[in-house]
Write an enzyme that holds these catalytic residues in place. Structure first.
Site, mmCIF file in Angstrom:
data_model
loop_
_atom_site.group_PDB
_atom_site.id
_atom_site.type_symbol
_atom_site.label_atom_id
_atom_site.label_comp_id
_atom_site.label_asym_id
_atom_site.label_seq_id
_atom_site.Cartn_x
_atom_site.Cartn_y
_atom_site.Cartn_z
ATOM 1 N N LEU A 9 0.824 -1.202 0.000
ATOM 2 C CA LEU A 9 0.000 0.000 0.000
ATOM 3 C C LEU A 9 0.864 1.260 0.000
ATOM 4 C CD1 LEU A 9 -2.890 1.229 0.351
ATOM 5 C CD2 LEU A 9 -2.405 1.226 2.807
ATOM 6 N N HIS A 10 0.472 2.222 -0.802
ATOM 7 C CA HIS A 10 1.127 3.526 -0.811
ATOM 8 C C HIS A 10 0.143 4.558 -1.354
ATOM 9 C CE1 HIS A 10 1.912 1.649 -4.719
ATOM 10 N NE2 HIS A 10 1.978 2.866 -5.231
#
Length: 186
Positions: free
Chosen positions: A143-144
């Site tokens: 996730l980013h």
């Protein structure tokens, strides 16, 4: 025989070296990223977002380290100052974050906006995340969130015609400016 002499060749633009009315700006250095094996990039061992915190800040392009999340410059930025907010933990989805990670993820996004505003005075921001390959995530296994500063007129012919972005600042210079502008006490 030249292609102009062969009426069976309707789409001359498909031939290498044939003028098609567009000037080309070639960026062969991006092929390493484009052709990289997705599994290698996304496995925890080869994940760029797992690797960055293990490097020193300048080498890893880390702008700020929190307790559960960190801010890092995008290696392939849309604009100068394009930041990514990442959890240290290798998780794919926003729903996978703990309550503590979610709170810091949000706080770092807010701090990124403040630092970018102080460092470069953009006119606005794009903030968002793509979850999953089909949603356009370049690295879907970690996730980013993207925080992209925007200025009036920052989109010119290069991204539209040549799929290339001309950036007026080096990543290391941008990182130093953002580190200096990062809000204290976070």
């Amino acid at each position: 025989m030249a292609h102009e002499d062969d009426p069976s060749l309707e789409d001359a633009s498909s031939f290498a070296g044939v003028a098609d009315g567009f000037e080309r700006l070639w960026t062969p250095h991006r092929m390493a990223y484009v052709q990289a094996d997705r599994a290698t990039r996304e496995g925890a061992d080869g994940c760029p977002f797992c690797a960055a915190p293990g490097k020193d800040d300048a080498e890893g392009l880390v702008v700020h380290r929190g307790r559960t999340c960190y801010a890092v410059l995008n290696l392939f930025p849309y604009n100068p100052g394009h930041l990514l907010i990442c959890p240290y933990r290798h998780v794919a989805l926003y729903l996978d974050l703990t309550a503590e990670e979610t709170a810091e993820f949000t706080a770092l996004t807010r701090d990124a906006l403040r630092a970018l505003g102080a460092a470069s005075a953009p006119g606005g921001f794009n903030i968002g995340m793509n979850q999953g390959d089909v949603a356009g995530a370049g690295v879907s296994a970690h996730l980013h969130q993207h925080v992209v500063p925007r200025w009036g007129g920052d989109m010119n012919f290069l991204p539209v015609v040549a799929q290339t972005k001309a950036l007026p600042a080096l990543l290391e210079d941008t990182r130093r400016q953002l580190v200096a502008a990062w809000p204290d006490g976070t």
